[in-house]
Design a protein around this motif. Structure first.
Motif, PDB file in Angstrom:
ATOM      1  N   GLY A   1      77.355  62.697  -4.492  1.00 11.43           N
ATOM      2  CA  GLY A   1      78.530  61.994  -4.003  1.00 11.43           C
ATOM      3  C   GLY A   1      78.294  61.107  -2.806  1.00 11.43           C
ATOM      4  O   GLY A   1      79.252  60.632  -2.191  1.00 11.43           O
ATOM      5  N   GLN A   2      77.029  60.846  -2.452  1.00  9.67           N
ATOM      6  CA  GLN A   2      76.710  60.022  -1.295  1.00  9.67           C
ATOM      7  C   GLN A   2      76.118  58.689  -1.747  1.00  9.67           C
ATOM      8  O   GLN A   2      75.803  58.491  -2.907  1.00  9.67           O
ATOM      9  CB  GLN A   2      75.712  60.750  -0.390  1.00  9.67           C
ATOM     10  CG  GLN A   2      76.171  62.129   0.064  1.00  9.67           C
ATOM     11  CD  GLN A   2      75.080  62.866   0.819  1.00  9.67           C
ATOM     12  OE1 GLN A   2      74.153  62.259   1.348  1.00  9.67           O
ATOM     13  NE2 GLN A   2      75.168  64.193   0.846  1.00  9.67           N
ATOM     14  N   TYR A   3      75.987  57.767  -0.790  1.00 12.73           N
ATOM     15  CA  TYR A   3      75.344  56.470  -1.042  1.00 12.73           C
ATOM     16  C   TYR A   3      75.950  55.755  -2.256  1.00 12.73           C
ATOM     17  O   TYR A   3      75.251  55.200  -3.085  1.00 12.73           O
ATOM     18  CB  TYR A   3      73.842  56.646  -1.212  1.00 12.73           C
ATOM     19  CG  TYR A   3      73.117  56.849   0.091  1.00 12.73           C
ATOM     20  CD1 TYR A   3      72.393  55.817   0.675  1.00 12.73           C
ATOM     21  CD2 TYR A   3      73.172  58.071   0.761  1.00 12.73           C
ATOM     22  CE1 TYR A   3      71.743  55.988   1.889  1.00 12.73           C
ATOM     23  CE2 TYR A   3      72.536  58.256   1.985  1.00 12.73           C
ATOM     24  CZ  TYR A   3      71.820  57.210   2.543  1.00 12.73           C
ATOM     25  OH  TYR A   3      71.187  57.388   3.749  1.00 12.73           O
ATOM     26  N   SER A   4      77.271  55.799  -2.336  1.00 16.52           N
ATOM     27  CA  SER A   4      77.985  55.136  -3.422  1.00 16.52           C
ATOM     28  C   SER A   4      79.140  54.334  -2.842  1.00 16.52           C
ATOM     29  O   SER A   4      79.696  54.684  -1.789  1.00 16.52           O
ATOM     30  CB  SER A   4      78.534  56.163  -4.429  1.00 16.52           C
ATOM     31  OG  SER A   4      77.497  56.868  -5.061  1.00 16.52           O
ATOM     32  N   ALA A   5      79.497  53.265  -3.532  1.00 15.58           N
ATOM     33  CA  ALA A   5      80.667  52.496  -3.146  1.00 15.58           C
ATOM     34  C   ALA A   5      81.921  53.314  -3.443  1.00 15.58           C
ATOM     35  O   ALA A   5      82.049  53.886  -4.529  1.00 15.58           O
ATOM     36  CB  ALA A   5      80.703  51.171  -3.912  1.00 15.58           C
ATOM     37  N   ARG A   6      82.824  53.367  -2.480  1.00 14.35           N
ATOM     38  CA  ARG A   6      84.103  54.066  -2.672  1.00 14.35           C
ATOM     39  C   ARG A   6      85.089  53.036  -3.213  1.00 14.35           C
ATOM     40  O   ARG A   6      85.462  52.091  -2.524  1.00 14.35           O
ATOM     41  CB  ARG A   6      84.574  54.675  -1.359  1.00 14.35           C
ATOM     42  CG  ARG A   6      83.636  55.773  -0.832  1.00 14.35           C
ATOM     43  CD  ARG A   6      84.083  56.280   0.529  1.00 14.35           C
ATOM     44  NE  ARG A   6      85.419  56.849   0.490  1.00 14.35           N
ATOM     45  CZ  ARG A   6      85.683  58.108   0.140  1.00 14.35           C
ATOM     46  NH1 ARG A   6      84.695  58.933  -0.196  1.00 14.35           N
ATOM     47  NH2 ARG A   6      86.924  58.565   0.129  1.00 14.35           N
ATOM     48  N   VAL A   7      85.487  53.229  -4.466  1.00 11.80           N
ATOM     49  CA  VAL A   7      86.200  52.195  -5.206  1.00 11.80           C
ATOM     50  C   VAL A   7      87.685  52.526  -5.309  1.00 11.80           C
ATOM     51  O   VAL A   7      88.068  53.643  -5.685  1.00 11.80           O
ATOM     52  CB  VAL A   7      85.612  52.036  -6.622  1.00 11.80           C
ATOM     53  CG1 VAL A   7      86.355  50.947  -7.387  1.00 11.80           C
ATOM     54  CG2 VAL A   7      84.128  51.705  -6.535  1.00 11.80           C
ATOM     55  N   LEU A   8      88.509  51.533  -4.985  1.00 10.34           N
ATOM     56  CA  LEU A   8      89.947  51.593  -5.236  1.00 10.34           C
ATOM     57  C   LEU A   8      90.243  50.686  -6.420  1.00 10.34           C
ATOM     58  O   LEU A   8      89.988  49.478  -6.363  1.00 10.34           O
ATOM     59  CB  LEU A   8      90.728  51.141  -4.001  1.00 10.34           C
ATOM     60  CG  LEU A   8      92.253  51.098  -4.153  1.00 10.34           C
ATOM     61  CD1 LEU A   8      92.829  52.511  -4.201  1.00 10.34           C
ATOM     62  CD2 LEU A   8      92.888  50.302  -3.015  1.00 10.34           C
ATOM     63  N   LEU A   9      90.755  51.248  -7.518  1.00 10.33           N
ATOM     64  CA  LEU A   9      91.053  50.472  -8.716  1.00 10.33           C
ATOM     65  C   LEU A   9      92.462  49.892  -8.617  1.00 10.33           C
ATOM     66  O   LEU A   9      93.394  50.574  -8.191  1.00 10.33           O
ATOM     67  CB  LEU A   9      90.942  51.349  -9.966  1.00 10.33           C
ATOM     68  CG  LEU A   9      89.559  51.969 -10.248  1.00 10.33           C
ATOM     69  CD1 LEU A   9      89.617  52.839 -11.494  1.00 10.33           C
ATOM     70  CD2 LEU A   9      88.512  50.881 -10.418  1.00 10.33           C
ATOM     71  N   VAL A  10      92.619  48.636  -9.027  1.00 11.56           N
ATOM     72  CA  VAL A  10      93.911  47.958  -8.990  1.00 11.56           C
ATOM     73  C   VAL A  10      94.145  47.314 -10.347  1.00 11.56           C
ATOM     74  O   VAL A  10      93.301  46.545 -10.835  1.00 11.56           O
ATOM     75  CB  VAL A  10      93.952  46.885  -7.878  1.00 11.56           C
ATOM     76  CG1 VAL A  10      95.296  46.161  -7.899  1.00 11.56           C
ATOM     77  CG2 VAL A  10      93.709  47.521  -6.520  1.00 11.56           C
ATOM     78  N   GLY A  11      95.289  47.619 -10.962  1.00 12.55           N
ATOM     79  CA  GLY A  11      95.612  47.042 -12.263  1.00 12.55           C
ATOM     80  C   GLY A  11      96.603  47.902 -13.009  1.00 12.55           C
ATOM     81  O   GLY A  11      97.226  48.805 -12.421  1.00 12.55           O
ATOM     82  N   SER A  12      96.756  47.631 -14.282  1.00 11.23           N
ATOM     83  CA  SER A  12      97.660  48.444 -15.101  1.00 11.23           C
ATOM     84  C   SER A  12      97.089  49.848 -15.266  1.00 11.23           C
ATOM     85  O   SER A  12      95.895  50.073 -15.114  1.00 11.23           O
ATOM     86  CB  SER A  12      97.860  47.796 -16.470  1.00 11.23           C
ATOM     87  OG  SER A  12      96.639  47.807 -17.202  1.00 11.23           O
ATOM     88  N   ARG A  13      97.961  50.803 -15.602  1.00 10.03           N
ATOM     89  CA  ARG A  13      97.509  52.188 -15.758  1.00 10.03           C
ATOM     90  C   ARG A  13      96.451  52.288 -16.847  1.00 10.03           C
ATOM     91  O   ARG A  13      95.464  53.016 -16.715  1.00 10.03           O
ATOM     92  CB  ARG A  13      98.698  53.105 -16.092  1.00 10.03           C
ATOM     93  CG  ARG A  13      99.731  53.213 -15.001  1.00 10.03           C
ATOM     94  CD  ARG A  13     100.858  54.144 -15.422  1.00 10.03           C
ATOM     95  NE  ARG A  13     100.417  55.523 -15.435  1.00 10.03           N
ATOM     96  CZ  ARG A  13     100.740  56.419 -14.512  1.00 10.03           C
ATOM     97  NH1 ARG A  13     101.488  56.061 -13.480  1.00 10.03           N
ATOM     98  NH2 ARG A  13     100.320  57.667 -14.603  1.00 10.03           N
ATOM     99  N   GLU A  14      96.648  51.536 -17.955  1.00 10.85           N
ATOM    100  CA  GLU A  14      95.711  51.622 -19.075  1.00 10.85           C
ATOM    101  C   GLU A  14      94.344  51.055 -18.686  1.00 10.85           C
ATOM    102  O   GLU A  14      93.308  51.663 -18.969  1.00 10.85           O
ATOM    103  CB  GLU A  14      96.263  50.860 -20.290  1.00 10.85           C
ATOM    104  CG  GLU A  14      97.522  51.455 -20.897  1.00 10.85           C
ATOM    105  CD  GLU A  14      98.778  51.122 -20.102  1.00 10.85           C
ATOM    106  OE1 GLU A  14      98.695  50.268 -19.172  1.00 10.85           O
ATOM    107  OE2 GLU A  14      99.828  51.728 -20.385  1.00 10.85           O
ATOM    108  N   SER A  15      94.318  49.901 -18.018  1.00 11.63           N
ATOM    109  CA  SER A  15      93.035  49.301 -17.656  1.00 11.63           C
ATOM    110  C   SER A  15      92.334  50.115 -16.575  1.00 11.63           C
ATOM    111  O   SER A  15      91.108  50.258 -16.597  1.00 11.63           O
ATOM    112  CB  SER A  15      93.244  47.861 -17.175  1.00 11.63           C
ATOM    113  OG  SER A  15      94.001  47.821 -15.979  1.00 11.63           O
TER     114      SER A  15
END
Length: 518
Positions: free
Chosen positions: A184-198
């Protein structure tokens, strides 16, 4: 600097990188009250790049000076100056130092340590090769124009040896990085934005490869409600698309991935990019295009629109010729090399159980044509007659492929051969004859092809292989859809380098086999 923001969000624990949560029946979800501890983003990219720079330098010093000493000895051998008397004598020690500095600069200019290429895929390695060849080409041109006669042997040895050492060093770092990412280290922390399905689709695709360096920490959807979850995942919804700044602060995300724009207000993506900290937070557009390799994707800005061009799969004569020549050279050389093993296995099969040494079976190959596939016989001679009675006992495979982990039809010698895939070695003669390739989709049985969906027939655009993406990707542990996805991805994104990667992974899987009930 740490600031406190009162908002509809979670409180970050000082002992952990993760936000404090409440537990509900849906799982861990963010609380909706309390101050937010906004931290500085993790600078793991910079730390990793500095480590790569340092080990690159050590590797090149070792290679260049090691080659110089091996070629000339410890004496102060001088570069030959032909006609230009304006140039003073320059020792190889200084020349080697300049070469090392130039090589380091070439690696930096080629972005070989950029976070976009490290940790996954072949781009990091190919960039090293291109930068190195470009540098040595420039050295050769400069030496020719300035009439400085640098020892050719010194350069000829330094180039390939340096590339090999650099790639090995980067590969070792990649293994370290993979281990860190699995934790769980050395990774980009991603926030997803879009429709629920995508959002759900992209989250599932990223979850397929936990070592790719993208860790989803939350999502914002048009009608999002805090304390909800994305369907089929444990990803918390941090609010709607107007809550992105707050969601970044809550989750400590450093990457915003926009999965769809259909339900976003106009100019919302541009507003998101304006709100990100330059150099520390990143915007990624993640269209719903899966299993398409990088060389097929081209971005062409037109009137301010970043149009993504996805080339249709091309199977040129040159590609077919290169693949065929590679198959022939490797299979003939390999056949000669393993001929004693083939003879020993043939004798074991012959004297361990009654029946023929080779098992011949009709399979479907290139463009849907039938061919006879060869294998060492690993089952009793009436194995096909016993199959209907075993259908209810299957404990592996999938809805199309019949597999059993402890198939009673397999002979004792056959069990050992199948564990290490030795029964498939005679297929090397299929490769030499042209009915198979070393790497390709799995060769199916006619009764399996009869139940194929239309799109699955695209597997026949390439010759079947002794090994392939399906074999090294999990074999009988995969579902049918996953098997098809891997094979179609291979067919549509074929490259010669990809074949060598699969062959290398096959050797590793043969030494430590898993999922080999076949």
């Amino acid at each position: 600097m740490t600031s406190k923001i009162q908002a509809d969000a979670t409180q970050t624990s000082p002992e952990s990188d993760e936000p404090e949560t409440l537990r509900t029946s849906a799982g861990a979800v963010p609380t909706t009250t309390g101050p937010i501890d906004v931290r500085k983003p993790d600078r793991w990219r910079d730390r990793y790049a500095r480590r790569l720079w340092l080990t690159d330098l050590v590797a090149l010093v070792w290679v260049v000076y090691g080659t110089q000493i091996a070629w000339f000895g410890l004496g102060n051998v001088e570069v030959s100056i032909r006609e230009d008397t304006r140039i003073s004598d320059v020792s190889y020690w200084v020349f080697s130092a300049i070469l090392i500095a130039a090589w380091m600069a070439a690696l930096s200019l080629a972005d070989t340590r950029d976070y976009r290429v490290i940790g996954t895929g072949p781009t990091e390695y190919t960039s090293i090769v291109r930068a190195s060849f470009f540098l040595f080409g420039a050295v050769a041109i400069i030496a020719f124009l300035s009439r400085v006669d640098v020892a050719r042997g010194f350069l000829v040895i330094s180039l390939p040896f340096g590339i090999i050492v650099l790639i090995l060093e980067r590969w070792l770092w990649r293994q370290w990085l993979v281990a860190k990412r699995l934790a769980g280290q050395y990774s980009a922390r991603v926030l997803l934005v879009g429709s629920r399905e995508s959002v759900a689709q992209v989250a599932r695709e990223l979850a397929r490869s936990s070592t790719s360096g993208y860790r989803v920490v939350g999502a914002c959807v048009p009608s999002g409600k805090v304390a909800d979850m994305i369907d089929g995942t444990d990803i918390p919804i941090m609010g709607n698309v107007d809550s992105i700044s707050r969601a970044i602060a809550v989750t400590n995300a450093d990457t915003v991935a926009v999965t769809s724009t259909d339900e976003l207000p106009p100019f919302k993506v541009k507003q998101i990019s304006w709100g990100l900290e330059a150099g520390q937070q990143h915007l990624v557009l993640a269209p719903s295009i899966v299993d398409v390799a990088g060389p097929r994707i081209h971005i062409r800005p037109v009137a301010g629109l970043p149009l993504i061009h996805v080339e249709t799969p091309k199977f040129t004569r040159g590609q077919a010729f290169a693949k065929r020549m590679t198959d022939l050279m490797l299979s003939i050389a390999g056949g000669v090399l393993i001929s004693p093993v083939l003879l020993a296995l043939a004798l074991l099969v012959k004297f361990s159980s009654p029946g023929p040494v080779l098992f011949r079976q009709t399979r479907i190959g290139y463009q849907g044509r039938q061919f006879t596939m060869l294998k060492f016989r690993s089952m009793v001679t009436n194995a096909e007659d016993l199959l209907p009675g075993l259908q209810q006992q299957r404990d592996a495979g999938n809805e199309v492929l019949f597999k059993m982990k402890n198939d009673p039809r397999v002979t004792p010698v056959g069990r050992v051969m199948r564990r290490f895939s030795l029964d498939e070695l005679p297929q090397i003669f299929n490769v030499i004859s042209g009915s198979m390739s070393l790497v390709g989709p799995r060769p199916p049985l006619p009764n399996e092809v009869a139940v194929y969906a239309d799109h699955v027939h695209r597997r026949f655009l390439a010759k079947p292989g002794i090994t392939g993406a399906w074999q090294v990707g999990g074999r009988s542990t995969l579902s049918w859809d996953e098997s098809v996805r891997l094979d179609l991805s291979y067919v549509e994104n074929w490259s010669l380098l990809g074949d060598f990667v699969i062959l290398a992974r096959t050797l590793r899987a043969t030494i430590a086999p898993s999922g080999s009930a076949h």
